[in-house]
Scaffold this active site. Structure first.
Site, mmCIF file in Angstrom:
data_model
loop_
_atom_site.group_PDB
_atom_site.id
_atom_site.type_symbol
_atom_site.label_atom_id
_atom_site.label_comp_id
_atom_site.label_asym_id
_atom_site.label_seq_id
_atom_site.Cartn_x
_atom_site.Cartn_y
_atom_site.Cartn_z
ATOM 1 N N HIS A 148 0.912 -1.218 -0.189
ATOM 2 C CA HIS A 148 0.035 0.003 -0.116
ATOM 3 C C HIS A 148 1.058 1.252 -0.134
ATOM 4 O O HIS A 148 1.871 1.214 0.707
ATOM 5 C CB HIS A 148 -0.702 0.038 1.193
ATOM 6 N N ARG A 151 -6.382 10.487 -0.275
ATOM 7 C CA ARG A 151 -6.257 11.118 -1.620
ATOM 8 C C ARG A 151 -7.680 11.237 -2.465
ATOM 9 O O ARG A 151 -7.689 12.159 -2.932
ATOM 10 C CB ARG A 151 -5.259 9.994 -2.425
#
Lengths: 261, 617
Positions: B254, B274
């Site tokens: 990740h 994000r």
């Protein structure tokens, strides 16, 4: 940055035990659970401790740190003076299995006694509609990570073993309140909250709210409103009359008994 | 729920139970499987290593990907299917990706039925959020604690249905009955063997079906977002029972894990940061993702800051910001920035949402992140950027299963969720895990129940099998003065992190295999102190065997695949290759060997009507 932490950790089982003294090398930024893990990896391979996420999300590593009910993974060593001895003991309200691991099955038994959500039918398009502001109250309660620290600290449970039978505890009052405030749920659990769960025994000292690692306002937002609703349904003559006349049988059974409110 | 019986009435050494379906694992997939099997009329047991409700699913933050079309009416299963296949660089099992995209919406609505309280749209529908690789805002969510909502909902449903749960229980072996069944030499699944963590007492389950839902393997790496439970148990159990694994070379790092303080290194920082407007910057303050847009995604990715900024409010006329490329791309980009010396003080890069969204918005949309950074790192994410870097998060590889039934090549053995392979190809899109758990958990549970009920003569577990399983589990107590399991685990994590990490080379992979061989030798001489009651040292000693075989699979497959694709990047073969793109690597453990076998197998071919979906843009 590292230093040698003086720790006292309770070692033992159901038959008894004692605090063991340890010196553990720790680093900057670590939490109590890091120290416990290092102890386990280097000095006490069989030290029993529950943990999973190490991020305050799963609620497994509950214990009492210097007597305060806390999550070990969210208790930073920098909260203590480097010279201070940190004492870690298992949660006191539950029977010890071994070392820091306690038998929390009481909570799982109580969970079984609670009727689950039963919603109204879906809208014709197969979806359901609820307003954000209406789900937010329940969402606060669903932040609960089931660490059971509230159960552990609640004096109704902690100081009176025999109350466990009749008292579900703050974690489950949260659940009652959550379901009661669900915009589409069809059950009325007020009678149950009063009788089987014993919400009346809570005298709102707010100890549960103080120890909640998720910052849920258990007493103010769940228990007090739930108590008020229980009382409303018991004493409000309009509600009583309304139920008699309209036979709102889908809203559950009405309580005739008066608990110790 | 079933408790551990320690009363005087139980005095034989081994406890026995009979079920139609035994589900191993109580995360999203296991619970959903158990509910489905129960609904189909089977007698079901759920077996889990931790307390109920603590499984790794609680760590999932962002949401459940499902093309419900609540915000964008143009979204539908075909778009989701296409995004998923492209995110996996076309190595996915197309049929699994199709079923997943088709069934996810109903699985989400089912959770709502059972009491989940999702965030809402202005119209009162389930809200959906943006995530990397998804064309439309598609993730049903509850703030940034969606996994907790999911596991609690499924847990409460399972309790409501009164399904038996064996908590804090570890399975160490699966049994097959050689006198039954076709397909292979070992016969059909007949049960499982394990121990109560609390007492160390052994238990035999007799069951014609077992559903593996044990999650992943992340604990074999040093920097990981995974908990202690993630030791590849299901992967290893399946192999030892004769099943095969595919895609093990694909491990997802990740892009955003915490990097400081050391104690929380690897802890997940949700992609929602994000999705909700956060951007990545290097030490020079530059939004570097614009420099890392790969050819494969050029058409759909914004190449200027202006266009990227426009996308948050007008998706029709703007392409996606490069911060929302699939995870493999973003993780590699961050890795390159750090290696080039443009990293942050603690060896990460900056993830900034503070300068882009209001404190109120951040606290409302990302409450767990706010809390996590405040409590563990003294960072107020509404005021300053976070420091983040890649962390081992997920394994795309897993048990090879039939797409429709989730049955492995061993009759009676099923797998669902992270432990199963194929669905995500070489890289999983964020949000597709929670939906995977629900869709395939349900399918595995249903099919196991039907299989069990169709079984006329129940397979049996022999006394010799039980004796052997019990001797194997007790072995670590018999070695005196051997190695400490914690030390071997640490050494394995170091090998995997250093030699089988994000960027791989032939030489390092060869070294890793040699190191793993040495660790396997050392692991034969493990010894543990204390006794069988709640003894983490013993538990680790048994889990370690699983971690070792799974690590060997990863390293072996990574060495074999001479290309870069998704979660497998070879420095010496830096581009994808069409030949390799048509192949799965299949791993098995021959019964007479302790070393894994690898073979090539052609990928299932997508039908033409689905192929046309990839020609459009």
């Amino acid at each position: 940055m590292g230093y040698n932490l003086k720790m006292r950790v309770w070692r033992g089982d159901a038959s008894g035990g004692e605090l063991g003294d340890y010196n553990v090398a720790v680093e900057e930024g670590e939490v109590v659970l890091d120290a416990i893990h290092r102890l386990q990896a280097t000095q006490a391979g069989d030290l029993a401790v529950r943990w999973n996420c190490k991020a305050g999300k799963c609620g497994s590593c509950s214990a009492e740190i210097n007597g305060r009910p806390r999550l070990m993974c969210m208790t930073r060593l920098s909260d203590f003076d480097e010279s201070e001895t940190i004492t870690v003991t298992p949660m006191r309200a539950f029977p010890v299995i071994r070392d820091l691991v306690t038998d929390v099955s009481y909570n799982y038994e109580k969970a079984k006694q609670l009727p689950a959500a039963r919603l109204t039918p879906r809208d014709p398009d197969g979806k359901r509609r609820m307003k954000q502001e209406d789900v937010e109250r329940g969402q606060e309660f669903r932040k609960c990570i089931e660490c059971f620290l509230c159960q552990n600290t609640c004096h109704v449970v902690r100081d009176h073993e025999d109350n466990k039978q009749a008292f579900a505890g703050p974690r489950f009052f949260l659940r009652y309140a959550e379901l009661d405030m669900h915009p589409l749920d069809t059950h009325d659990r007020r009678a149950l909250a009063q009788e089987a769960a014993g919400i009346g025994m809570c005298n709102i000292t707010k100890c549960c709210t103080e120890v909640c690692p998720e910052g849920i306002k258990i007493t103010d937002n769940a228990i007090i409103p739930m108590k008020e609703r229980v009382v409303d349904r018991k004493y409000d003559p309009v509600v009583w009359l309304g139920e008699k006349i309209f036979k709102r049988s889908d809203r559950g059974t009405r309580s005739e008994e008066h608990g110790p409110a | 729920m079933t408790g551990n019986r320690t009363d005087a009435g139980v005095d034989t050494g081994i406890e026995r139970h009979e079920y139609d379906v035994v589900v191993i694992g109580a995360g999203g997939a296991g619970l959903r499987a158990a509910i489905a099997a129960h609904d189909a009329g089977a007698r079901v047991a759920i077996v889990c290593k931790s307390l109920l409700g603590k499984a790794h699913t609680v760590m999932a933050e962002g949401g459940i990907a499902a093309a419900m079309g609540n915000l964008y009416a143009d979204d539908n299963w075909r778009v989701h299917f296409r995004d998923t296949m492209r995110g996996g660089k076309m190595l996915n099992n197309w049929r699994m990706a199709q079923l997943h995209a088709q069934e996810a919406p109903e699985r989400v609505l089912e959770l709502e039925e059972w009491g989940a309280l999702f965030d809402r749209t202005a119209d009162g529908l389930i809200s959906q959020r943006d995530f990397g690789g998804h064309r439309y805002a598609r993730l049903a969510h509850v703030g940034d604690r969606t996994g907790l909502e999911m596991i609690r909902t499924l847990q409460q449903r399972a309790v409501d249905l009164d399904i038996d749960v064996f908590m804090e229980f570890t399975v160490t072996e699966l049994f097959r009955d050689p006198s039954t069944g076709s397909g292979g030499t070992g016969g059909r699944i007949s049960g499982a063997f394990g121990y109560w963590r609390e007492t160390g007492r052994f238990v035999v389950f007799e069951s014609p079906t077992v559903v593996l839902a044990t999650g992943g393997i992340g604990k074999s790496y040093q920097v990981t977002s995974n908990s202690w439970e993630y030791t590849g148990d299901g992967h290893a159990l399946a192999m030892r029972a004769g099943a095969s694994l595919i895609n093990m070379e694909f491990v997802q790092f990740h892009p955003t894990g915490m990097v400081w303080p050391p104690s929380v290194k690897g802890l997940l920082v949700t992609e929602s940061v994000r999705g909700d407007g956060g951007v990545l910057k290097n030490a020079e303050g530059e939004r570097f993702m614009f420099d890392y847009i790969p050819e494969f995604f050029k058409k759909e990715t914004a190449d200027t800051i202006e266009e990227a900024e426009g996308w948050y409010t007008d998706k029709k006329n703007h392409r996606r910001p490069p911060e929302l490329l699939p995870r493999d791309e973003v993780a590699r980009a961050i890795n390159s920035e750090i290696k080039a010396g443009r990293g942050s003080p603690h060896g990460g890069v900056y993830l900034d949402i503070a300068s882009r969204r209001s404190p109120d918005f951040i606290r409302r949309r990302l409450p767990s992140m706010y809390h996590q950074f405040k409590e563990l790192a003294d960072v107020d994410i509404t005021q300053e950027p976070m420091e983040v870097g890649p962390t081992c998060h997920y394994v795309m590889g897993g048990v090879e299963v039939d797409a429709d039934t989730e049955q492995s090549i061993v009759e009676g053995l099923y797998a669902a969720g992270e432990v199963a392979g194929g669905m995500h190809g070489s890289n999983r899109l964020g949000g597709n895990s929670l939906s995977d758990l629900l869709v395939f958990g349900r399918r595995a549970g249903h099919n196991a129940a039907y299989h069990s009920m169709r079984t006329k003569q129940r397979p049996t577990v022999s006394a010799e099998q039980v004796k052997a399983a019990s001797a194997a589990a007790l072995h670590p107590f018999e070695v005196e003065g051997g190695e400490n399991p914690y030390t071997i685990q640490t050494d394995l994590q170091d090998v995997m992190q250093r030699l089988v990490g994000i960027i791989r080379t032939e030489a390092e992979l060869r070294d890793s295999l040699a190191e793993i061989e040495r660790l396997k030798e050392r692991a034969k001489r493990l010894s543990v102190e204390g006794h069988r009651q709640y003894n983490p040292g013993w538990h680790l000693a048994l889990d370690l065997a699983n971690m070792l075989v799974v690590s060997e699979c990863i390293a072996k497959a990574a060495l074999e695949r001479q290309e870069s694709r998704g979660g497998h990047t070879r420095d010496d073969y830096p581009t994808p290759d069409d030949g390799w793109g048509a192949l799965n690597l299949v791993l098995t453990l021959p019964s007479d060997s302790d070393s894994v076998d690898l073979k090539h197998q052609p990928l299932p071919v997508m039908p033409d009507d689905l192929k046309t979906l990839f020609e459009e843009s």
